[in-house]
Design a protein around this motif. Structure first.
Motif, PDB file in Angstrom:
ATOM      1  N   UNK A   1       0.762  -1.441   0.049  1.00 39.69           N
ATOM      2  CA  UNK A   1       0.012  -0.282  -0.198  1.00 39.69           C
ATOM      3  C   UNK A   1       1.090   1.524  -0.084  1.00 39.69           C
TER       4      UNK A   1
ATOM      5  N   UNK B   1      -6.855  -3.523  -5.644  1.00 36.54           N
ATOM      6  CA  UNK B   1      -6.852  -2.498  -6.240  1.00 36.54           C
ATOM      7  C   UNK B   1      -7.806  -2.577  -7.817  1.00 36.54           C
TER       8      UNK B   1
ATOM      9  N   UNK C   1      -3.306   7.675 -11.274  1.00 42.20           N
ATOM     10  CA  UNK C   1      -2.906   8.016  -9.734  1.00 42.20           C
ATOM     11  C   UNK C   1      -3.605   8.180  -8.554  1.00 42.20           C
TER      12      UNK C   1
ATOM     13  N   UNK D   1     -10.118  12.726  -5.152  1.00 42.01           N
ATOM     14  CA  UNK D   1      -9.446  12.005  -4.476  1.00 42.01           C
ATOM     15  C   UNK D   1     -10.200  11.927  -3.178  1.00 42.01           C
TER      16      UNK D   1
ATOM     17  N   UNK E   1       1.657   4.418  -2.884  1.00 40.70           N
ATOM     18  CA  UNK E   1       0.894   5.766  -2.289  1.00 40.70           C
ATOM     19  C   UNK E   1       2.526   6.359  -2.476  1.00 40.70           C
TER      20      UNK E   1
ATOM     21  N   UNK F   1       1.030   9.364  -5.183  1.00 46.60           N
ATOM     22  CA  UNK F   1       0.576   9.774  -5.069  1.00 46.60           C
ATOM     23  C   UNK F   1       1.401  10.894  -4.033  1.00 46.60           C
TER      24      UNK F   1
ATOM     25  N   UNK G   1      -0.970  18.609 -12.898  1.00 47.03           N
ATOM     26  CA  UNK G   1      -3.078  18.662 -11.729  1.00 47.03           C
ATOM     27  C   UNK G   1      -3.088  17.236 -12.088  1.00 47.03           C
ATOM     28  N   UNK G   2      -1.616  16.486 -11.802  1.00 48.62           N
ATOM     29  CA  UNK G   2      -2.487  15.255 -11.777  1.00 48.62           C
ATOM     30  C   UNK G   2      -2.954  14.794 -10.866  1.00 48.62           C
ATOM     31  N   UNK G   3      -3.434  14.986  -9.259  1.00 48.59           N
ATOM     32  CA  UNK G   3      -4.449  14.516  -8.711  1.00 48.59           C
ATOM     33  C   UNK G   3      -5.247  16.009  -8.243  1.00 48.59           C
ATOM     34  N   UNK G   4      -6.705  15.194  -8.366  1.00 50.10           N
ATOM     35  CA  UNK G   4      -7.392  16.810  -7.805  1.00 50.10           C
ATOM     36  C   UNK G   4      -7.847  16.256  -6.206  1.00 50.10           C
ATOM     37  N   UNK G   5      -7.705  16.894  -5.253  1.00 45.41           N
ATOM     38  CA  UNK G   5      -8.036  16.261  -3.922  1.00 45.41           C
ATOM     39  C   UNK G   5      -9.438  16.227  -3.792  1.00 45.41           C
TER      40      UNK G   5
ATOM     41  N   UNK H   1       1.137  16.753 -15.453  1.00 44.35           N
ATOM     42  CA  UNK H   1       1.886  16.774 -13.705  1.00 44.35           C
ATOM     43  C   UNK H   1       1.434  17.224 -12.662  1.00 44.35           C
TER      44      UNK H   1
ATOM     45  N   UNK I   1      -4.769   4.746  -6.987  1.00 47.00           N
ATOM     46  CA  UNK I   1      -3.563   4.157  -5.979  1.00 47.00           C
ATOM     47  C   UNK I   1      -3.381   5.628  -4.666  1.00 47.00           C
ATOM     48  N   UNK I   2      -3.853   6.728  -5.079  1.00 45.91           N
ATOM     49  CA  UNK I   2      -4.249   7.494  -3.635  1.00 45.91           C
ATOM     50  C   UNK I   2      -5.613   7.199  -2.490  1.00 45.91           C
TER      51      UNK I   2
ATOM     52  N   UNK J   1       3.538  13.755  -5.557  1.00 45.19           N
ATOM     53  CA  UNK J   1       2.854  14.486  -6.786  1.00 45.19           C
ATOM     54  C   UNK J   1       2.673  15.870  -5.661  1.00 45.19           C
ATOM     55  N   UNK J   2       1.883  14.788  -4.199  1.00 47.17           N
ATOM     56  CA  UNK J   2       1.695  16.345  -3.304  1.00 47.17           C
ATOM     57  C   UNK J   2       2.955  16.903  -2.700  1.00 47.17           C
TER      58      UNK J   2
ATOM     59  N   UNK K   1      -7.294   4.550  -2.762  1.00 46.26           N
ATOM     60  CA  UNK K   1      -7.375   3.699  -1.714  1.00 46.26           C
ATOM     61  C   UNK K   1      -6.776   2.978  -0.585  1.00 46.26           C
ATOM     62  N   UNK K   2      -5.200   4.117  -0.905  1.00 44.84           N
ATOM     63  CA  UNK K   2      -4.405   4.399   0.698  1.00 44.84           C
ATOM     64  C   UNK K   2      -5.065   4.598   1.124  1.00 44.84           C
TER      65      UNK K   2
END
Lengths: 314, 294
Positions: A28, B185, B93, B156, A32, A35, B149-153, B147, B96-97, A38-39, B99-100
């Motif tokens: 897991x 997943x 991505x 997620x 992560x 992610x 804008x890969x994840x929009x919180x 990159x 993945x986030x 990215x953050x 799921x975690x």
């Protein structure tokens, strides 16, 4: 009791639990990683980069080599000629959006919810979502075309005997168009949240109210509204916490030299200073000032709501 | 039904139906105006003032001129690339986030959640973000539109809430068979959350399709520009130039101007307007006010 039944439980150190956790969950954590990367890179590194707000940042020298100037840029902004104009416009536009843009989707959701013919209801909903999917560039392009002196808005205006005007270059109309087009674009979309809440209301409540003799209007007041109050409270806190946070995109697309006095907002000013004049430090300082005001307002609204309405974000 | 319809109730119904009909017209009409305008005859459209309900004459000159502009096919292909690659990367991505964050037992879950949610309330702002993007060598790279804008919180968190709602018993048998977390997943969780995943694809795709600002500040080469950036030049910047120029002489180009704009608006907007109604029934799942606390 738990402590006596499991002897040794308390002795398990944090390192033991960490090892256990890593063994169980390493897959897991691997998932992560992207992610996290990215953050760290695109969210937290820029926060560190805010240090340039206290510097005279020169790209060639970097953050380490640039000169520190403390609060100079903040003072310059707040005592300069643009502070009042941009802060005032941001507040005025947000105020209009709050008093018109906030309740309208709620009223719309209640009206749509009152339609008993399902296909009609669904059609109205589908149509109301459409403007949300139109891009900002296209919407502003349409606005600028319709606002021209030969455009659609003037056709409507002439029907009421108004003279031909180029709406986007007039101080009195700019904000009206800005806020009105925003409501047009988002009201259907914002109503989804309220509609999905309303669809969860138990029909038995409506029946019970009807049996007690509550008419249509009374049921909206006593059954529908109470169901919406918690979500309205949370949305309102977020909206108020955004009172200084109008995005820059629409303003950059719509404004022009003749309406600067009413159109220029903090974020468009940040954009101009930062990207047109490459004044990175000053722009970052103004932006940071804006964010901090927002955070303070948000926390106050949240605190207030927590104690008065018993609803809060955190 | 539960009620005997009173006069007031009926009157309200009629008002409500008519009112929402008019409102729907207001939502639709601007797009309809542009649509029928785009099929009109350029000279008739140029001199016409008033409401349009059907094309004035008929011509496809606007569309022809739109695609004769070399920027339009370039922009279109670039946008397709950004939407295609960007959206797949986004959803992958984000899954993945999510799921975690949806795992019940994870020592750092709380820390991760706080770390992620904090960015919804505070961020570095556009200038420091720009400097970071430049600093990691993405300036003028196509990846600069993907990159950062890969994840929009928010997306997620919504996806995490959907994953959490899936009963743990579904994964247990897979785990007994020795499936990895990755397999769990993508073979079990994602298929169970199809509706949410579909909405996420739509949200991210629309964001990429409509985005222009990042392209403006991060890209230098015009051959990498997405369609929206060319659109901005044609719809908004050329207007400002035309307004400053002397508009007395109405040449052919001037006749075509409005027509081409309308055709471009349709060409750039139609794909999205054709897709969203099919995903619409899932929208309500996309706005779950998943409490951020857990």
């Amino acid at each position: 009791m738990a402590q006596t039944s499991i002897p040794g439980h308390r002795k398990r150190s944090i390192w033991y639990r960490l090892r256990q956790d890593m063994r169980q969950n390493y897959q897991v954590y691997l998932m992560w990683l992207p992610v996290l990367a990215f953050y760290l890179v695109f969210k937290y590194a820029p926060m560190g980069g805010l240090a340039i707000a206290f510097q005279n940042y020169k790209p060639l020298k970097g953050i380490m080599g640039s000169k520190w100037v403390g609060f100079e840029h903040f003072v310059d902004f707040l005592t300069g000629p643009y502070a009042w104009r941009t802060i005032r416009n941001t507040l005025v536009i947000n105020f209009y959006q709050l008093i018109f843009g906030f309740p309208i989707p709620i009223i719309f959701a209640i009206l749509v919810n009152e339609i008993k013919c399902r296909p009609y209801q669904r059609t109205v909903q589908t149509i109301s979502y459409m403007p949300h999917f139109i891009s900002m560039v296209v919407m502003c392009g349409m606005i600028s075309d319709f606002s021209a002196s030969m455009g659609l808005f003037n056709t409507i205006g002439q029907a009421f005997g108004a003279p031909r005007i180029s709406f986007l270059s007039e101080d009195e109309y700019y904000r009206f168009i800005y806020v009105g087009s925003g409501i047009w674009k988002q009201m259907g979309w914002s109503s989804i949240l309220y509609l999905s809440t309303l669809s969860g209301v138990d029909p038995a409540l409506h029946e019970a109210a009807a049996i007690d003799g509550a008419g249509r209007f009374r049921r909206v007041i006593h059954v529908t509204m109470p169901a919406l109050i918690p979500i309205i409270a949370v949305q309102l806190i977020m909206r108020i916490g955004h009172i200084m946070g109008e995005g820059h995109q629409k303003t950059i697309l719509l404004y022009n030299d003749s309406v600067m006095e009413v159109a220029d907002i903090v974020s468009s000013y940040v954009y101009r200073r930062g990207f047109k004049q490459n004044d990175y430090s000053f722009g970052a300082a103004v932006d940071l000032f804006n964010s901090i005001v927002n955070i303070i307002v948000l926390c106050s609204a949240n605190y207030f709501s927590k104690h008065v309405v018993k609803e809060s974000l955190w | 039904m539960i009620e005997s319809k009173s006069f007031a109730s009926r009157a309200f119904d009629i008002f409500n139906y008519v009112f929402l009909f008019v409102l729907s017209l207001i939502f639709l009409y601007p797009m309809w105006y542009v649509l029928v305008g785009s099929f009109s005859d350029p000279r008739q459209l140029f001199v016409y003032q008033g409401f349009l309900w059907k094309p004035l004459g008929f011509s496809l000159l606007g569309y022809k001129a739109a695609f004769d502009n070399p920027n339009v096919p370039i922009g279109y292909l670039n946008t397709l690339f950004y939407v295609g690659v960007g959206t797949i990367a986004n959803v992958f991505v984000t899954a993945l986030g999510a799921y975690t964050l949806s795992r019940p037992k994870l020592m750092f879950k709380k820390l991760f959640t706080i770390m992620v949610v904090f960015t919804m309330y505070f961020n570095g702002g556009m200038i420091p973000t720009f400097l970071v993007v430049k600093g990691v060598g993405l300036y003028n790279s196509r990846m600069a539109l993907i990159l950062p804008v890969l994840v929009n919180t928010w997306n997620m968190i919504v996806m995490r809430t959907a994953f959490k709602a899936i009963p743990a018993s579904l994964e247990e048998s897979a785990r007994l068979d020795g499936a990895s977390e990755f397999t769990v997943l993508f073979r079990i969780i994602v298929p169970c959350a199809k509706a949410t995943i579909a909405v996420m694809f739509l949200y991210y795709a629309v964001d990429h399709w409509n985005s222009w600002f990042n392209a403006m500040i991060y890209l230098q080469d015009r051959e990498k520009y997405p369609l929206q950036l060319f659109l901005r030049e044609i719809l908004l910047i050329s207007v400002q130039n035309a307004a400053s120029a002397d508009a007395g002489d109405a040449s052919d180009a001037l006749y075509m101007d409005t027509l081409v704009k309308y055709a471009l608006i349709i060409v750039s907007t139609a794909p999205i307007l054709c897709i969203y109604p099919f995903v619409q029934k899932y929208f309500m799942k996309g706005v779950m006010m998943g409490s951020v606390k857990g």
